[in-house]
Motif scaffolding. Structure first.
Motif, mmCIF file in Angstrom:
data_model
loop_
_atom_site.group_PDB
_atom_site.id
_atom_site.type_symbol
_atom_site.label_atom_id
_atom_site.label_comp_id
_atom_site.label_asym_id
_atom_site.label_seq_id
_atom_site.Cartn_x
_atom_site.Cartn_y
_atom_site.Cartn_z
ATOM 1 N N TYR A 1 0.817 -1.211 0.000
ATOM 2 C CA TYR A 1 0.000 0.000 0.000
ATOM 3 C C TYR A 1 0.858 1.272 0.000
ATOM 4 N N SER A 2 1.988 1.210 0.690
ATOM 5 C CA SER A 2 2.838 2.391 0.838
ATOM 6 C C SER A 2 3.642 2.709 -0.414
ATOM 7 N N ASP A 3 3.504 1.898 -1.438
ATOM 8 C CA ASP A 3 4.233 2.151 -2.679
ATOM 9 C C ASP A 3 3.880 3.509 -3.273
ATOM 10 N N GLN A 4 2.701 4.019 -2.924
ATOM 11 C CA GLN A 4 2.291 5.344 -3.392
ATOM 12 C C GLN A 4 3.108 6.464 -2.747
ATOM 13 N N TYR A 5 3.734 6.161 -1.620
ATOM 14 C CA TYR A 5 4.537 7.152 -0.902
ATOM 15 C C TYR A 5 6.014 6.838 -1.116
ATOM 16 N N LYS A 6 6.582 7.420 -2.137
ATOM 17 C CA LYS A 6 7.907 7.020 -2.597
ATOM 18 C C LYS A 6 9.026 7.286 -1.594
ATOM 19 N N ASP A 7 8.823 8.238 -0.665
ATOM 20 C CA ASP A 7 9.886 8.570 0.275
ATOM 21 C C ASP A 7 9.583 8.107 1.693
ATOM 22 N N LEU A 8 8.631 7.177 1.848
ATOM 23 C CA LEU A 8 8.283 6.647 3.156
ATOM 24 C C LEU A 8 9.044 5.346 3.411
ATOM 25 N N VAL A 9 9.631 5.229 4.618
ATOM 26 C CA VAL A 9 10.385 4.038 4.997
ATOM 27 C C VAL A 9 9.598 3.271 6.058
ATOM 28 N N LEU A 10 9.330 1.994 5.782
ATOM 29 C CA LEU A 10 8.608 1.152 6.724
ATOM 30 C C LEU A 10 9.554 0.154 7.380
ATOM 31 N N GLY A 11 9.397 0.017 8.698
ATOM 32 C CA GLY A 11 10.179 -0.969 9.427
ATOM 33 C C GLY A 11 9.301 -1.675 10.438
ATOM 34 N N VAL A 12 9.878 -2.635 11.128
ATOM 35 C CA VAL A 12 9.103 -3.423 12.087
ATOM 36 C C VAL A 12 9.769 -3.409 13.453
ATOM 37 N N GLY A 13 8.930 -3.371 14.495
ATOM 38 C CA GLY A 13 9.433 -3.373 15.866
ATOM 39 C C GLY A 13 8.937 -4.577 16.648
ATOM 40 N N THR A 14 9.388 -4.665 17.896
ATOM 41 C CA THR A 14 9.066 -5.772 18.792
ATOM 42 C C THR A 14 9.493 -7.109 18.176
ATOM 43 N N ILE A 15 10.754 -7.141 17.760
ATOM 44 C CA ILE A 15 11.328 -8.349 17.171
ATOM 45 C C ILE A 15 12.339 -8.963 18.142
ATOM 46 N N PHE A 16 12.169 -10.251 18.421
ATOM 47 C CA PHE A 16 13.075 -10.965 19.311
ATOM 48 C C PHE A 16 13.815 -12.113 18.612
ATOM 49 N N GLU A 17 13.143 -12.755 17.653
ATOM 50 C CA GLU A 17 13.704 -13.948 17.025
ATOM 51 C C GLU A 17 14.253 -13.655 15.630
ATOM 52 N N PRO A 18 15.443 -14.164 15.316
ATOM 53 C CA PRO A 18 16.014 -13.987 13.978
ATOM 54 C C PRO A 18 15.102 -14.493 12.860
ATOM 55 N N SER A 19 14.416 -15.620 13.092
ATOM 56 C CA SER A 19 13.538 -16.171 12.059
ATOM 57 C C SER A 19 12.373 -15.236 11.763
ATOM 58 N N VAL A 20 11.865 -14.585 12.799
ATOM 59 C CA VAL A 20 10.770 -13.625 12.615
ATOM 60 C C VAL A 20 11.288 -12.388 11.883
ATOM 61 N N ALA A 21 12.476 -11.947 12.253
ATOM 62 C CA ALA A 21 13.082 -10.800 11.577
ATOM 63 C C ALA A 21 13.211 -11.079 10.084
ATOM 64 N N SER A 22 13.642 -12.280 9.734
ATOM 65 C CA SER A 22 13.821 -12.643 8.326
ATOM 66 C C SER A 22 12.511 -12.581 7.553
ATOM 67 N N LYS A 23 11.424 -13.014 8.188
ATOM 68 C CA LYS A 23 10.116 -12.986 7.526
ATOM 69 C C LYS A 23 9.686 -11.553 7.217
ATOM 70 N N PHE A 24 9.894 -10.658 8.182
ATOM 71 C CA PHE A 24 9.505 -9.258 7.965
ATOM 72 C C PHE A 24 10.431 -8.577 6.955
ATOM 73 N N ILE A 25 11.698 -8.940 6.967
ATOM 74 C CA ILE A 25 12.627 -8.384 5.986
ATOM 75 C C ILE A 25 12.226 -8.827 4.582
ATOM 76 N N ASN A 26 11.865 -10.076 4.449
ATOM 77 C CA ASN A 26 11.409 -10.581 3.149
ATOM 78 C C ASN A 26 10.114 -9.904 2.705
ATOM 79 N N ALA A 27 9.323 -9.452 3.681
ATOM 80 C CA ALA A 27 8.066 -8.761 3.365
ATOM 81 C C ALA A 27 8.291 -7.292 3.024
ATOM 82 N N GLY A 28 9.516 -6.788 3.286
ATOM 83 C CA GLY A 28 9.809 -5.416 2.902
ATOM 84 C C GLY A 28 10.268 -4.476 3.990
ATOM 85 N N ALA A 29 10.500 -4.982 5.188
ATOM 86 C CA ALA A 29 10.975 -4.119 6.274
ATOM 87 C C ALA A 29 12.366 -3.590 5.955
ATOM 88 N N ARG A 30 12.534 -2.283 6.122
ATOM 89 C CA ARG A 30 13.835 -1.673 5.847
ATOM 90 C C ARG A 30 14.636 -1.440 7.126
#
Length: 222
Positions: free
Chosen positions: A65-94
């Motif tokens: 959805y945020s593709d319309q906002y070319k200068d917006l950076v999305l990230g994810v918080g409340t991450i504890f496990e490397p495997s979970v981090a990898s899933k969000f990174i693959n989904a587009g977390a910067r």
């Protein structure tokens, strides 16, 4: 298309506005509306927290959805496990943010060329985080640590960039305390995104509150 920014660019964007929204909700329509009003208010870095059972699905949709906002950076918080981090990174977390200092998350982040922001509550943790490559430290929980913690850390590690989260209030008095202590930016969640506003879809009121916070921060810096 996932937008790619260097770590320096992301940290600059964080510092430019001075406030990072910390938000989570299980309803994608609410999340999209909040993302819209945040962007319209001037926000350019947005943290979606991993606190809902469907958080990954919601985040994936938000990235698209945020593709319309070319200068917006999305990230994810409340991450504890490397495997979970990898899933969000693959989904587009910067960037990934954790409430704790977890070296394994640093490994995942650096392998994927993603910004890693660990949570620290002692000088030792801050020092170890910087040695592991962290360029920004999350002071958490901010309401317990207080601005005096930021001052103490910067007195011995003056080059460190710190972002307090938890207990940061959308008032001039509270924000002045943090920025006088030398924070890089602040993270703001439930103090800003009040449940009653979200439940009643009072997005204009929320937008006014966000603009007010950004205006206060700008005036404090000037």
């Amino acid at each position: 298309m996932i937008k790619v920014y260097s770590e320096e660019e992301i940290l600059h964007k964080m510092n430019l506005t001075g406030m990072i929204p910390v938000f989570s909700h299980g309803d994608i329509s609410v999340c999209k509306s909040v993302l819209d009003i945040c962007y319209e208010s001037g926000i350019r870095v947005f943290e979606f927290t991993n606190r809902q059972s469907n958080a990954l699905d919601i985040f994936s949709e938000l990235v698209e959805y945020s593709d319309q906002y070319k200068d917006l950076v999305l990230g994810v918080g409340t991450i504890f496990e490397p495997s979970v981090a990898s899933k969000f990174i693959n989904a587009g977390a910067r960037f990934i943010i954790s409430p704790a200092l977890i070296p394994e998350l640093a490994d995942v982040a650096f392998q994927n060329k993603i910004t890693w922001i660990p949570g620290c509550a002692t000088v030792s943790e801050v020092y170890n985080a910087t040695k592991l490559g962290a360029k920004l430290i999350k002071a958490f929980p901010g309401n317990l640590l207080g601005a005096t913690f930021v001052k103490a850390v910067k007195s011995v590690i003056p080059e460190v960039k710190i972002m307090p989260t938890g207990g940061v209030e959308p008032t001039e008095k509270n924000l002045k305390t943090w920025f006088d202590a030398g924070v890089h930016c602040v993270g703001m969640g439930s103090q800003l995104f009040k449940k009653e506003c979200l439940d009643s879809h009072e997005y204009q009121n929320l937008k006014n509150d966000i603009i007010s916070v950004l205006t206060i921060i700008n005036s404090l810096r000037n």
